[in-house]
Design an enzyme around this catalytic site. Sequence first.
Site, short mmCIF file in Angstrom:
data_model
loop_
_atom_site.label_atom_id
_atom_site.label_comp_id
_atom_site.label_asym_id
_atom_site.label_seq_id
_atom_site.Cartn_x
_atom_site.Cartn_y
_atom_site.Cartn_z
N SER A 29 52.15 59.02 43.69
CA SER A 29 50.73 59.22 43.44
C SER A 29 50.08 58.53 42.23
O SER A 29 50.82 58.64 40.96
CB SER A 29 50.14 60.40 43.61
OG SER A 29 48.85 60.55 43.22
N GLU A 73 48.10 59.46 40.58
CA GLU A 73 47.58 60.57 39.69
C GLU A 73 48.51 60.72 38.53
O GLU A 73 48.43 61.36 37.53
CB GLU A 73 47.66 62.08 40.37
CG GLU A 73 46.39 62.10 40.94
CD GLU A 73 45.21 62.67 40.03
OE1 GLU A 73 45.31 63.39 39.28
OE2 GLU A 73 44.18 61.84 40.20
N TYR A 93 49.48 68.94 39.43
CA TYR A 93 50.06 68.26 40.65
C TYR A 93 50.38 66.70 40.04
O TYR A 93 51.28 66.34 40.73
CB TYR A 93 48.65 67.87 41.51
CG TYR A 93 48.81 66.83 42.45
CD1 TYR A 93 49.34 67.02 43.90
CD2 TYR A 93 48.20 65.51 42.38
CE1 TYR A 93 49.68 66.26 44.72
CE2 TYR A 93 48.39 64.59 43.18
CZ TYR A 93 49.09 64.52 44.44
OH TYR A 93 49.31 63.66 45.19
P1 NAP Z 1 47.42 65.96 53.27
O1 NAP Z 1 46.44 65.74 54.41
O2 NAP Z 1 47.13 67.32 52.55
O3 NAP Z 1 48.95 66.30 53.96
C1 NAP Z 1 49.84 67.16 53.46
C2 NAP Z 1 50.73 67.58 54.40
O4 NAP Z 1 51.70 68.45 53.83
C3 NAP Z 1 50.42 68.67 55.60
O5 NAP Z 1 51.09 68.00 56.88
C4 NAP Z 1 50.84 69.89 55.07
O6 NAP Z 1 51.07 70.87 56.21
C5 NAP Z 1 52.36 69.59 54.45
N1 NAP Z 1 52.64 70.40 53.70
C6 NAP Z 1 52.01 71.15 52.64
N2 NAP Z 1 53.33 72.16 52.02
C7 NAP Z 1 54.18 72.18 52.92
C8 NAP Z 1 55.55 72.79 52.75
N3 NAP Z 1 55.65 73.66 51.78
N4 NAP Z 1 56.33 72.15 53.65
C9 NAP Z 1 56.21 71.31 54.56
N5 NAP Z 1 54.95 70.75 54.53
C10 NAP Z 1 54.09 71.21 53.95
O7 NAP Z 1 47.87 64.93 52.35
P2 NAP Z 1 47.61 63.40 52.53
O8 NAP Z 1 46.71 62.83 52.13
O9 NAP Z 1 48.10 63.01 54.14
O10 NAP Z 1 48.89 62.65 51.47
C11 NAP Z 1 50.26 62.47 52.11
C12 NAP Z 1 51.04 62.38 50.56
O11 NAP Z 1 50.88 61.38 50.10
C13 NAP Z 1 51.06 63.85 49.84
O12 NAP Z 1 52.34 63.82 49.38
C14 NAP Z 1 50.08 63.21 48.76
O13 NAP Z 1 50.47 64.05 47.63
C15 NAP Z 1 50.47 61.79 48.61
N6 NAP Z 1 49.32 61.15 48.24
C16 NAP Z 1 48.00 61.00 48.92
C17 NAP Z 1 47.16 59.99 48.46
C18 NAP Z 1 45.90 59.98 49.29
O14 NAP Z 1 44.72 59.57 48.64
N7 NAP Z 1 45.71 60.76 50.32
C19 NAP Z 1 47.47 58.96 47.57
C20 NAP Z 1 48.53 59.34 46.69
C21 NAP Z 1 49.66 60.17 47.24
P3 NAP Z 1 49.60 71.74 56.79
O15 NAP Z 1 49.31 71.09 57.79
O16 NAP Z 1 50.70 72.86 57.30
O17 NAP Z 1 48.95 72.11 55.69
O1 G4F Z 2 38.86 63.52 45.87
P1 G4F Z 2 39.39 63.87 44.97
O2 G4F Z 2 39.77 65.45 44.77
O3 G4F Z 2 40.76 63.06 44.44
P2 G4F Z 2 41.80 62.97 43.19
O4 G4F Z 2 41.75 64.06 42.50
O5 G4F Z 2 41.58 61.61 42.98
O6 G4F Z 2 43.17 63.04 44.20
C1 G4F Z 2 43.52 62.40 45.26
O7 G4F Z 2 44.02 61.16 45.12
C2 G4F Z 2 45.34 61.09 44.55
C3 G4F Z 2 45.77 59.61 44.20
O8 G4F Z 2 45.12 59.37 42.99
C4 G4F Z 2 46.38 61.86 45.41
F1 G4F Z 2 47.58 61.97 44.71
C5 G4F Z 2 45.84 63.15 45.63
O9 G4F Z 2 46.83 63.98 46.43
C6 G4F Z 2 44.62 63.09 46.14
O10 G4F Z 2 44.62 62.82 47.52
O11 G4F Z 2 38.73 63.79 43.38
C7 G4F Z 2 38.40 62.28 43.20
C8 G4F Z 2 37.51 62.36 41.76
C9 G4F Z 2 37.90 63.16 40.70
O12 G4F Z 2 37.67 62.59 39.48
C10 G4F Z 2 36.86 64.39 40.65
O13 G4F Z 2 36.60 64.91 39.40
O14 G4F Z 2 36.34 62.78 42.23
C11 G4F Z 2 35.58 63.85 41.28
N1 G4F Z 2 34.66 64.75 41.92
C12 G4F Z 2 33.37 64.95 41.57
N2 G4F Z 2 33.02 65.63 42.19
C13 G4F Z 2 35.03 65.76 42.82
C14 G4F Z 2 33.78 66.42 43.12
N3 G4F Z 2 36.16 65.93 43.58
C15 G4F Z 2 36.05 66.90 44.44
N4 G4F Z 2 37.29 67.01 45.05
N5 G4F Z 2 34.94 67.63 44.66
C16 G4F Z 2 33.81 67.12 44.05
O15 G4F Z 2 32.74 68.07 44.41
#
Ligand code: NAP
Ligand code: G4F
Length: 334
Positions: free
Chosen positions: A123, A125, A147
């Site tokens: 990520s 992050e 995280y």
């Molecule tokens: P998400 O919607 O939160 O999905 C997370 C998945 O992990 C869900 O299927 C959840 O299952 C499963 N999970 C959680 N704990 C588990 C455990 N102990 N054992 C097995 N499965 C488990 O996340 P996403 O947005 O699809 O992201 C996919 C991956 O990419 C994650 O690793 C995230 O950290 C990473 N990532 C995401 C972003 C982004 O912007 N979306 C960016 C960079 C990296 P349940 O349905 O049962 O909760």
């Molecule tokens: O949507 P966020 O919670 O995503 P964040 O923290 O960027 O993390 C996501 O992206 C990562 C990749 O860079 C993934 F690895 C991670 O799993 C996840 O998908 O927050 C985005 C930004 C932050 O700066 C936060 O402070 O939005 C700002 N924000 C402002 N108001 C808020 C809010 N975030 C959330 N969730 N809720 C608010 O009300």
Amino acid sequence: MPTALITGVTGQDGSYLAEFMLGLGYQVIGMVRRASVVRLDRLEAIQDRVILAQGDLLDQVCLVRILQEYEPDEIYNLAAQSFVPTSWHQPILTGEVTALGVTRMLEAIRTVRPSARFYQASSSEMFGKVREVPQKETTPFYPRSPYGAAKVYGHWMTVNYRESYGLHATSGILFNHGSPRRGLEFVERKISLGVASIKLGLADKLPLGNLEARRDMGFAGDYARAMWLMLQQDEPDDYVVATGETHSVREMCDIAFSHAGLDYQDYVVRDERFFRPAEVDLLVGDPSKAGRVLGWEPQITFTELMHMMVDADLELLRSDERVPDVTEMTTLRR
Ligand code: NAP
Ligand code: G4F
């Protein structure tokens, strides 16, 4: 027919990746953890074509068993505790799943299925308090949350298993990506759902935290394609996947509210509870290596994404579906 195992298949990315790989002719095994009610909403369209295997990243034994039973050719480790604020509430669980879970899977692969290709969902992050702009594969990490720290550990274990044991282990450093299937608490989904609620008269304000934070944000469907492309390369490697643009949360609000004919300034209110103990102020990725080596580029722009999400949430709320408000579950007392 090649076989792919996807952990986190019930999540946003897992559902897009499973759909994409079924379309390519893969047999897809989706790992699902046991719950009193298993939610397969995101897999609705493909549920009958995905083989579900019960398993959990917390349990080494089940990972070994799944690899023995299905002998996957490609393994995509998307499962994680993925919400940053929850990682301050549950830092140990986040470490167990998001960090050590990677090692459990890598060890299972090393002992049972070393020929399998492995993808780790790293990520942006990890860059946290950024050392360089834009961020690329060589930019040093400076995580700002449990995280982010857990993802750094998972990333380096992936690199180490590649270098120590010769596993085909790849780390995709993905920047933010959303979709209509995004979890409700992430900011772009909170905004699109907030706009739809206000437009339909179901709410009159949208409480948010830091509007000045900037993110590089693309469409999850495009990013799932990049994951698959990475595992088709002869050599494992690390890749940044991003759009190369950055937008503030304020801009997200402006675009989303304007799309519904509203002015965000009339509805968005500052709520201290959504500010974080440590913020990641600016993320913007350099995706040139992914473009050059994988031939990948995003198809959906940031504005198109925000419009797509608002339209989908308007349709969702018009369909009378009940949408739980989960966004206040992880507010942080300061
Ligand atoms: P998400 O919607 O939160 O999905 C997370 C998945 O992990 C869900 O299927 C959840 O299952 C499963 N999970 C959680 N704990 C588990 C455990 N102990 N054992 C097995 N499965 C488990 O996340 P996403 O947005 O699809 O992201 C996919 C991956 O990419 C994650 O690793 C995230 O950290 C990473 N990532 C995401 C972003 C982004 O912007 N979306 C960016 C960079 C990296 P349940 O349905 O049962 O909760
Ligand atoms: O949507 P966020 O919670 O995503 P964040 O923290 O960027 O993390 C996501 O992206 C990562 C990749 O860079 C993934 F690895 C991670 O799993 C996840 O998908 O927050 C985005 C930004 C932050 O700066 C936060 O402070 O939005 C700002 N924000 C402002 N108001 C808020 C809010 N975030 C959330 N969730 N809720 C608010 O009300």
